[in-house]
Write an enzyme that holds these catalytic residues in place. Structure first.
Site, PDB file in Angstrom:
ATOM      1  N   PHE A   9      -2.517  12.902  -1.010  1.00 20.16           N
ATOM      2  CA  PHE A   9      -2.901  11.667  -0.343  1.00 20.16           C
ATOM      3  C   PHE A   9      -4.369  11.715   0.031  1.00 20.16           C
ATOM      4  CE2 PHE A   9       1.694  12.005   1.171  1.00 20.16           C
ATOM      5  CZ  PHE A   9       2.140  11.469  -0.003  1.00 20.16           C
ATOM      6  N   TRP A  41      -2.093   3.693   2.447  1.00 14.33           N
ATOM      7  CA  TRP A  41      -2.965   4.849   2.658  1.00 14.33           C
ATOM      8  C   TRP A  41      -2.354   6.097   2.017  1.00 14.33           C
ATOM      9  CZ3 TRP A  41      -2.017   9.535   5.048  1.00 14.33           C
ATOM     10  CH2 TRP A  41      -3.128  10.337   5.308  1.00 14.33           C
ATOM     11  N   HIS A  42      -1.009   6.183   2.067  1.00 15.47           N
ATOM     12  CA  HIS A  42      -0.361   7.385   1.558  1.00 15.47           C
ATOM     13  C   HIS A  42      -0.466   7.515   0.042  1.00 15.47           C
ATOM     14  CE1 HIS A  42       1.395   7.624   5.568  1.00 15.47           C
ATOM     15  NE2 HIS A  42       1.626   8.880   5.285  1.00 15.47           N
ATOM     16  N   GLY A  43      -0.536   6.417  -0.649  1.00 12.13           N
ATOM     17  CA  GLY A  43      -0.619   6.546  -2.094  1.00 12.13           C
ATOM     18  C   GLY A  43      -0.709   5.198  -2.776  1.00 12.13           C
TER      19      GLY A  43
END
Lengths: 337, 466
Positions: free
Chosen positions: B466, B323-325
Site C-alpha cells: 500500500f 488509499w489502501h489500493g
C-alpha cells in the site's frame, strides 16, 4: 512545534542515559535462560526418547517418502508393485488397473531426484513384506539423462527402512536446528497442527495430512493439477542414458530375491518435445535397461510419445490422461500375468 | 528491507551500535539516522530513493515558503503545490493503471473504442505512508500548528525515519519531529519497552501472520469456494492482516524505543471491540486520525447536520479504502465500513430513548461480522472473486481438506485471541512493574516460538503493497 533556530551549541547532545542497567541485564539473562531451558528440555526429551518420532508431514516430499515407506511394508495382496520416479507416482493409476478384473497393484513411485538404487530399496521392502510380487520400474527419460539425486531425500528413505530416527531437512534456520526447535516442530507440532502445502500440490491436496490420506486411498497414485505449456518448458528431447544408470540397474536387480520378475516402462514425453527418432531411441534404451535389470520384455510396447494436451508437465500426465495411459498398461499387464 | 529477515537483524544490531557509539551530538546522530534510513529504503530498490528525496524535499521547501508567505493567498498557493506534488506522485505510481483500466471499461461499455496505453509502473514501497506524512507536515505548517523545519537533515531524518518509513505508523511532525530536536532521554525502561514490543511484534508477524498466510492463500485460491472455506479463509485473513500490520507497527515502535524515540501506537486490540466505532478507534489509529484531521473535519465533520455527517463519514472511509489500493475491492471495503459507521452513528443518535436491551456479546458478534465481510472484499483479487466467494457461502460441500483448513485456522485464531487478551489485560504500564524473571520468561517463550518459525515461510508485510 518549536524548532530551535539558534546554531547548535557544541554541548548539545542527542541523548541522556539513565544509569542503572542492572534490571535490563537481569531481563536479558532470564530471557536467554528461558530459551536455553526449553532447548535443554527438548534435548533431554530426545535423549530419553520421550518425544514421539518425527512426523513425516513437513512438505509434499516428506509426505510422499513417508507414506510410500509405510505402504511398502504393508502386507497386502498387490500382485504388481510399481516403483520409479514421479512419472510413476502420477501417471500410473491403481484404480484404473483394477478395473474390469484387471491388476491389483500398489504404486510406490517416488520422486525424480532419488536414484534407481532407492527405487530398488523400496521394491526390496515391498517384496519382503508381501512375500511375492512382480515389480515394474517406471522411469522418465528426463531422469535417465540427468540422474541427479538429492542426498537428503535418499537418506530419509534409507532411514525409514533402517528404522532409524528420521531427520527432516528442516528449515534453513541454523539457530532453530542447533537449539532443537526443529525437532520439536517435526515431532510434536506437525502432529497437532495441520501443515498447509504450497504451490500446485497445495491447491489440490490442501494439507500434508490430506495428501497422506489421499495417497493411501489411491494406493499411491498422485494427481497433477497443472497444465502443460510447451512454450514455457525448457526441456529438450535430446535424451541419453547417464553412465551410472547401468550400475544402478544392476544394483536394483541385486536387491530383489532371485526369481522376482520385473519389467521396465520408460514414461512418455510430449509430442512437441520428442525428436523424430525418439521412439527408436527409447526402444534401444528399453532393451539396454531390460538387459541390466534382467527384466521381462514387453509383448507390446507402451506409448513413448503422447499429445501435449495429455500432459500437466513434461513428465506428468493430466488425471484423465493417466487413466487412459493406465488402461493401456492394464492390457499389457494382463498379458504378463 | 523486511523486519522479519536476517539482513534486517544484522542492520538493526549494526545501526543500534553505531547510533550509541558514535558522536552524541544530535546533528551527527540525525545525519546517521538519515543515512541508514536511506540504506534501509534503498535495500529494496535504490531507484526510488530519488523519488523519496524529491517529493520529501519539495515539502521541505514548500513548508518554508508557506511560513514565509506574507498573505493567505501565497500560503494557500504553496499548500496547493504540496498537495499536487504529493497526490500527483501517489496518483501516478499507485492509481494511474487503475484509472486507465476503469476508464477503458467505461468507454468500452459506452461503445467508444479506445486504445488503452500499456503502463508498467512499479509501486515504490511505502509511498502511501511517506507522502501522507509529508502532506500532514505541510498542512500543519499551513495551519500554523507547527513551525517549518529549517534544518534539512533534521527534516529528512523525520521523514525517512526507517522504523516507520515504509508501513507507518504515520507520524505527525508535532510528535516525531520534536524528538529529533530535543535531546532524547534513553532510559532503561524505554529500552526494555522496546525489546518487549519487538518480541510481541515478531511473534505476531512470524508465528501467527506467516502461519495464517498460506491458509488464506488456500481458501482464496480455491476454484470452487464453499461455505466453511469462505468463512475460515475470511477469518484467517482477518487474523493475518492484523498480526502482520500490528506486528510491523509494534516492531517499529520497539526499534524506535531502543534508540530513544517514541512512535504512536497504531493498534489497540481491535478484535475486542463491541462496536464498529470502537473498532476504528483501535484499528490503524494513525491513519484513522490522519483522515479525521485532514479529510473528515475539513469536509465539515459532524457539524453540519446528520445527513451531511453521514455523507462525510462515508466519503472519508471510501477515500481511506482507495488509499489502501488501486482496486474497486478496496473502494468497496472503505464504502462498506463508511456505511456501517454512518448507520451506527445514526442508530446511536436516533435509537428509542428507553432502549435498554443488552445481549452480552451481541455487539462484538455484529462488529466482527461487519469487519469480516469487509475483509472478504479487501482480500479478494477482484470483484468477481469477491462475488464468487459470497456465492460460495451457499455451497455446503468442499474439498477433502476442508476439515484440516478449519482446524488450522482455529489454531491461528487462537493465537490472535491470546495476543489480544494478553495485551488488553497486561499493558506495558503494568508489565513494567513485573520482576525481570517473569518478563524474561515471557520474552524467552516468545523467542522460542519466533526462532521455531523464523525463515520458514518468510513473507513480506501486507501493507508494503500500500
Amino acid at each position: 512545534m518549536s524548532i530551535q533556530q539558534e546554531p547548535e551549541a557544541p554541548s548539545m547532545i542527542s541523548h541522556t542515559y539513565e544509569p542503572g542497567w542492572k534490571q535490563a541485564g537481569l531481563l536479558g539473562v532470564w530471557t536467554v535462560v528461558t530459551v536455553l531451558t526449553v532447548a535443554a528440555m527438548l534435548r533431554a526429551g530426545l535423549v530419553m526418547k520421550a518425544l514421539p518420532p518425527a512426523s513425516l508431514r513437513q512438505d509434499p516430499d516428506s509426505v510422499i517418502l513417508g507414506t510410500k515407506g509405510k505402504m511398502a511394508r504393508e502386507k497386502d495382496s498387490a500382485a504388481v508393485v510399481f516403483v520409479g520416479d514421479s512419472s510413476c507416482l502420477v501417471n500410473v493409476d491403481m484404480s484404473t488397473l483394477l478395473e474390469a478384473g484387471g491388476v491389483r497393484g500398489v504404486n510406490l513411485g517416488l520422486l525424480s531426484y532419488l536414484s534407481i538404487d532407492s527405487f530398488g530399496r523400496i521394491a526390496q521392502e515391498a517384496v519382503k513384506s508381501r512375500g511375492q510380487g512382480k515389480i515394474v520400474l517406471v522411469v522418465h527419460p528426463e531422469a535417465l539423462r540427468l540422474a541427479a539425486v538429492s542426498p537428503p531425500h535418499e537418506k530419509l528413505l534409507a532411514d525409514i527402512f533402517d528404522d532409524k530416527p528420521v531427520e527432516i531437512w528442516g528449515s534453513p534456520n541454523p539457530v532453530a536446528r542447533i537449539l532443537g526447535f526443529d525437532e520439536f516442530r517435526d515431532r510434536v507440532g506437525n502432529r497437532i497442527i495441520p501443515e498447509p502445502l504450497r504451490g500446485a500440490f497445495g491447491a489440490h491436496y490442501g494439507f500434508s495430512i490430506d495428501l497422506e490420506k489421499e495417497l493411501l486411498q489411491s494406493r499411491g497414485t498422485m494427481q497433477e493439477a497443472r497444465t502443460f505449456n510447451a512454450n514455457g518448458e525448457t526441456a529438450s528431447g535430446e535424451y541419453r542414458l547417464a553412465t551410472r544408470i547401468e550400475s544402478e540397474c544392476r544394483g536394483f536387480r541385486g536387491r530383489l530375491p532371485v526369481g522376482t520378475r520385473a519389467r521396465i516402462i520408460i514414461s512418455p514425453v510430449p509430442a512437441s518435445i520428442a525428436r523424430k527418432n525418439h521412439e527408436s531411441q527409447m526402444d534401444e534404451f528399453q532393451a539396454r535397461l531390460e538387459s541390466w535389470l534382467g527384466a521381462d520384455p514387453w509383448a507390446s510396447k507402451m506409448p513413448a510419445v503422447l499429445p501435449d494436451t495429455e500432459f500437466a508437465t513434461v513428465t506428468h500426465l493430466l488425471p484423465e490422461a493417466s487413466i487412459k495411459y493406465s488402461r493401456v498398461l492394464r492390457e499389457r499387464l494382463i498379458e504378463w500375468q | 528491507m523486511i523486519f522479519s529477515t536476517n539482513p534486517f537483524l544484522l542492520f538493526f544490531v549494526a545501526v543500534t551500535l553505531l547510533y550509541w557509539l558514535v558522536s552524541r551530538r544530535a546533528s551527527h546522530r540525525n545525519l546517521l539516522l538519515f543515512a541508514v534510513s536511506l540504506f534501509f529504503y534503498g535495500w529494496w530498490d535504490w531507484r526510488f530513493v530519488g523519488l523519496l528525496l524529491v517529493t520529501g524535499g519539495l515539502d521541505y521547501y514548500v513548508a518554508q515558503r508557506i511560513e514565509d508567505s506574507i498573505d493567505d493567498r501565497g500560503r494557500r498557493r504553496w499548500l496547493w503545490i504540496s498537495l499536487a506534488s504529493n497526490l500527483g506522485a501517489l496518483g501516478f505510481f499507485k492509481y494511474a493503471g487503475f484509472f486507465i483500466d476503469s476508464a477503458s471499461v467505461l468507454l468500452t461499455k459506452m461503445g467508444i473504442s479506445w486504445s488503452r496505453p500499456m503502463l508498467e509502473i512499479v509501486l515504490p514501497a511505502g509511498i502511501s505512508f511517506y507522502t501522507f506524512q509529508a502532506l500532514g507536515y505541510a498542512i500543519d505548517v499551513y495551519r500554523k500548528q507547527i513551525r517549518a523545519e529549517r534544518d534539512p537533515i533534521r527534516y529528512f531524518a523525520f521523514l525517512t525515519f526507517f522504523p516507520q518509513l515504509v508501513a507507518g505508523p504515520i507520524e505527525r511532525a508535532s510528535f516525531l519531529m520534536t524528538q529529533f530536536v530535543e535531546p532524547r532521554r534513553v532510559s532503561q525502561a524505554l529500552v526494555q519497552q522496546g525489546v518487549w514490543l519487538m518480541a510481541w511484534g515478531f511473534f505476531m508477524k512470524v508465528v501467527i501472520a506467516d502461519y495464517l498466510a498460506p491458509l488464506v492463500d488456500l481458501a482464496f485460491g480455491s476454484v470452487a469456494p464453499w461455505r466453511m472455506g469462505v468463512i475460515a479463509g475470511t477469518l484467517a485473513f482477518g487474523g493475518q492482516i492484523y498480526c502482520d500490520f500490528a506486528g510491523y507497527s509494534t516492531i517499529a515502535r520497539g526499534v524506535a524505543n531502543t534508540m530513544g524515540f517514541e512512535l504512536s501506537p497504531n493498534f489497540a486490540q481491535p478484535y475486542l471491540s463491541s462496536s464498529i466505532q470502537e473498532f476504528w478507534r483501535r484499528w490503524h489509529q494513525t491513519l484513522s486520525t490522519w483522515f479525521r484531521d485532514y479529510v473528515y473535519i475539513p469536509l465539515g465533520g459532524d457539524r453540519a447536520g446528520d445527513t451531511r455527517t453521514f455523507f462525510n463519514v462515508v466519503a472519508t472511509f471510501t477515500l481511506a479504502g482507495l488509499w489502501h489500493g488501486a482496486s474497486w475491492t478496496f473502494v468497496l471495503w472503505g464504502l462498506w465500513h463508511g456505511l456501517a459507521l454512518g448507520f451506527y452513528r445514526l442508530w446511536q443518535r436516533f435509537r428509542p430513548a428507553g432502549w435498554k436491551i443488552r445481549i452480552p456479546g451481541l455487539g462484538w458478534l455484529v462488529t466482527m461480522a461487519v469487519v469480516a465481510l469487509g475483509w472478504l472484499f479487501f482480500r479478494a483479487r477482484s470483484l468477481d472473486q469477491a462475488l464468487a466467494m459470497l456465492r460460495g457461502l451457499g455451497v455446503p460441500d468442499g474439498p477433502a481438506w476442508g476439515g484440516s483448513l478449519v482446524t488450522a485456522v482455529a489454531w491461528g485464531l487462537a493465537g490472535v485471541a491470546v495476543v489480544d487478551v494478553f495485551q488488553r489485560r497486561c499493558p506495558w504500564s503494568r508489565v513494567k512493574d513485573w520482576s525481570p524473571m517473569v518478563r524474561g520468561a515471557i520474552q524467552g517463550v516468545l523467542l522460542v516460538l519466533i526462532i521455531s518459525r523464523w525463515g520458514k515461510t518468510a513473507s513480506s508485510f501486507i501493507y508494503f503493497q500500500f
